[in-house]
Design an enzyme around this catalytic site. Structure first.
Site, short mmCIF file in Angstrom:
data_model
loop_
_atom_site.label_atom_id
_atom_site.label_comp_id
_atom_site.label_asym_id
_atom_site.label_seq_id
_atom_site.Cartn_x
_atom_site.Cartn_y
_atom_site.Cartn_z
N TYR A 147 -19.70 4.79 8.90
CA TYR A 147 -18.42 5.50 8.95
C TYR A 147 -18.56 6.70 9.88
O TYR A 147 -19.63 7.32 9.95
CB TYR A 147 -18.01 5.94 7.53
CG TYR A 147 -16.69 6.66 7.49
CD1 TYR A 147 -15.58 6.14 8.15
CD2 TYR A 147 -16.56 7.86 6.81
CE1 TYR A 147 -14.37 6.80 8.13
CE2 TYR A 147 -15.35 8.53 6.77
CZ TYR A 147 -14.27 7.99 7.45
OH TYR A 147 -13.07 8.66 7.44
N TYR B 42 -16.15 14.32 2.73
CA TYR B 42 -17.11 13.21 2.66
C TYR B 42 -18.50 13.85 2.53
O TYR B 42 -19.22 14.02 3.49
CB TYR B 42 -16.99 12.37 3.94
CG TYR B 42 -17.69 11.04 3.92
CD1 TYR B 42 -17.08 9.91 3.40
CD2 TYR B 42 -18.97 10.87 4.48
CE1 TYR B 42 -17.71 8.67 3.41
CE2 TYR B 42 -19.60 9.64 4.49
CZ TYR B 42 -18.97 8.55 3.97
OH TYR B 42 -19.59 7.31 3.99
N1 LIG Z 1 -13.93 1.71 2.69
C1 LIG Z 1 -14.03 2.50 3.75
O1 LIG Z 1 -13.11 3.24 4.07
C2 LIG Z 1 -15.29 2.45 4.59
C3 LIG Z 1 -15.23 2.91 5.92
C4 LIG Z 1 -16.38 2.82 6.70
C5 LIG Z 1 -17.56 2.32 6.16
N2 LIG Z 1 -17.58 1.88 4.85
C6 LIG Z 1 -18.85 1.32 4.33
O2 LIG Z 1 -18.69 -0.02 3.97
C7 LIG Z 1 -19.72 -0.37 3.07
C8 LIG Z 1 -19.11 -1.12 1.89
O3 LIG Z 1 -18.29 -0.25 1.15
P1 LIG Z 1 -16.81 -0.59 0.70
O4 LIG Z 1 -15.95 0.56 1.13
O5 LIG Z 1 -16.43 -1.94 1.11
O6 LIG Z 1 -16.88 -0.46 -0.89
P2 LIG Z 1 -17.42 -1.42 -2.03
O7 LIG Z 1 -17.24 -0.68 -3.30
O8 LIG Z 1 -16.82 -2.77 -1.95
O9 LIG Z 1 -18.94 -1.61 -1.64
C9 LIG Z 1 -19.99 -0.80 -2.04
C10 LIG Z 1 -20.94 -1.70 -2.80
O10 LIG Z 1 -22.18 -1.04 -2.93
C11 LIG Z 1 -22.71 -1.43 -4.18
N3 LIG Z 1 -23.81 -0.54 -4.52
C12 LIG Z 1 -23.76 0.78 -4.84
N4 LIG Z 1 -25.00 1.23 -5.12
C13 LIG Z 1 -25.84 0.16 -4.97
C14 LIG Z 1 -27.24 -0.04 -5.13
N5 LIG Z 1 -28.04 0.97 -5.50
N6 LIG Z 1 -27.76 -1.26 -4.90
C15 LIG Z 1 -26.96 -2.30 -4.55
N7 LIG Z 1 -25.63 -2.18 -4.38
C16 LIG Z 1 -25.09 -0.96 -4.59
C17 LIG Z 1 -21.49 -1.37 -5.09
O11 LIG Z 1 -21.72 -2.10 -6.29
C18 LIG Z 1 -20.44 -2.03 -4.22
O12 LIG Z 1 -20.45 -3.43 -4.40
C19 LIG Z 1 -20.40 0.94 2.67
O13 LIG Z 1 -21.57 1.12 3.44
C20 LIG Z 1 -19.36 1.98 3.07
O14 LIG Z 1 -19.91 3.24 3.31
C21 LIG Z 1 -16.47 1.93 4.07
#
Ligand SMILES: NC(=O)c1ccc[n+]([C@@H]2O[C@H](COP(=O)([O-])OP(=O)(O)OC[C@H]3O[C@@H](n4cnc5c(N)ncnc54)[C@H](O)[C@@H]3O)[C@@H](O)[C@H]2O)c1
Length: 301
Positions: free
Chosen positions: A180, A190
């Protein structure tokens, strides 16, 4: 036609626990392109996830464009905070959500994948997970353990996954993570060291592309996605405002469609992207290129 063809390829996607995150959307895009998909799920979320699937609550979102229902080849318990089971403190290993799950560490998943599919059985690995226990605190007020946990779970885990899963990768293999823009520019709110974790993830993408490129012959990239209201993002507390702000001020003024992240992930994993490695690919409607807010309403004017 120039198709994204992942048929005959096996993907492992870490960080899927419902149908509302980037990991799920990427899994679906990979399946649409013909890959078989296994996922790694955080043990505290695993029961709920399995129940949702069993009770048919995800049937609609699991349906592919040709009407077939996507089935995960395997669902593994994975806590990416631990490289080996022995690294997990006793209170975690004895916790009821972990106890019956076997080896939920990164090494444990690696062994399970080898057992289930063989020594050279993977083509695609996606790291779609992050956790920062103090994400709501400013960086300035973040404790040392909170900061280190954010960086350990959200960034170091990629290094460990590349080291452990690299040997399983077949020629042309591809690693991908999700980052991000807060790793490069200030996104107020954040916090908790999550911005530091994303900065590390992006830098490590470059170094791992070189090291793992030479050691395992794989590619390593990261997608910098625009804001999207997944479960994790909603927990930060101001995702709706971020989405509205980006919609108003991005180069293309519309909300991010998560399928575009899925499609980019499928492309990056495909042979079409065979020369792309070490890059941060922005899938954010061009918001990262802007240097000034466009819409005065975004300023509350
Ligand atoms: N949603 C946004 O706006 C956004 C923007 C840019 C990047 N991201 C990134 O996308 C990626 C996925 O996130 P998302 O937003 O789709 O949310 P999400 O909640 O679907 O995904 C996060 C996942 O991480 C898992 N998780 C947390 N701690 C963990 C651990 N110790 N071991 C294994 N799994 C673990 C959670 O159970 C969840 O399934 C992340 O890296 C997030 O930072 C998200």
């Amino acid at each position: 036609m120039l198709p994204i063809d992942l048929s005959g390829k096996r993907a492992f996607i870490a960080g899927v626990a419902d149908d509302g995150g980037f990991g799920f959307v990427i899994a679906k895009a990979m399946a649409e392109a013909g890959a078989s998909v296994s996922v790694g799920t955080w043990p505290p979320a695993l029961n709920i996830f399995l129940n949702l699937i069993e009770r048919g609550k995800m049937d609609a979102s699991l349906t592919l464009s040709d009407g077939r229902k996507m089935a995960f080849e395997k669902i593994y318990p994975l806590d990416a905070a631990y490289d080996a089971l022995a690294d997990a403190p006793e209170e975690i290993r004895e916790n009821k959500r972990y106890k019956e799950r076997g080896d939920f560490s990164i090494e444990g998943v690696t062994r399970a994948l080898i057992q289930d599919f063989g020594e050279k059985s993977l083509d695609i690995v996606v790291h779609s997970l992050a956790n920062g226990p103090e994400v709501k605190k400013p960086l300035l007020d973040t404790s040392r353990p909170g900061y280190l946990t954010a960086v350990s779970v959200s960034a170091y885990s990629l290094i460990s996954m590349v080291r452990n899963l690299g040997p399983l990768m077949r020629p042309g293999g591809s690693f991908l993570s999700l980052t991000y823009m807060a790793g490069e520019r200030v996104i107020p709110g954040y916090g908790g060291g999550m911005s530091s974790a994303k900065a590390a993830l992006e830098s490590d993408t470059r170094t791992l592309a070189y090291e793992a490129g030479r050691r395992f012959g794989v590619r390593v990239n990261t997608i910098s996605a625009g804001p999207w209201a997944s479960r994790a993002a909603s927990a930060i507390g101001f995702i709706d405002m971020m989405i509205r702000y980006c919609k108003a001020n991005a180069a293309i003024p519309r909300e991010l469609d998560a399928h575009e992240v899925g499609a980019t992930a499928a492309f990056l994993a495909s042979p079409l992207a065979g020369a792309i490695t070490g890059t941060t690919v922005y899938v954010d409607n061009g918001y990262h290129a802007m240097g000034m807010a466009v819409d005065p309403t975004a300023l509350g004017a």
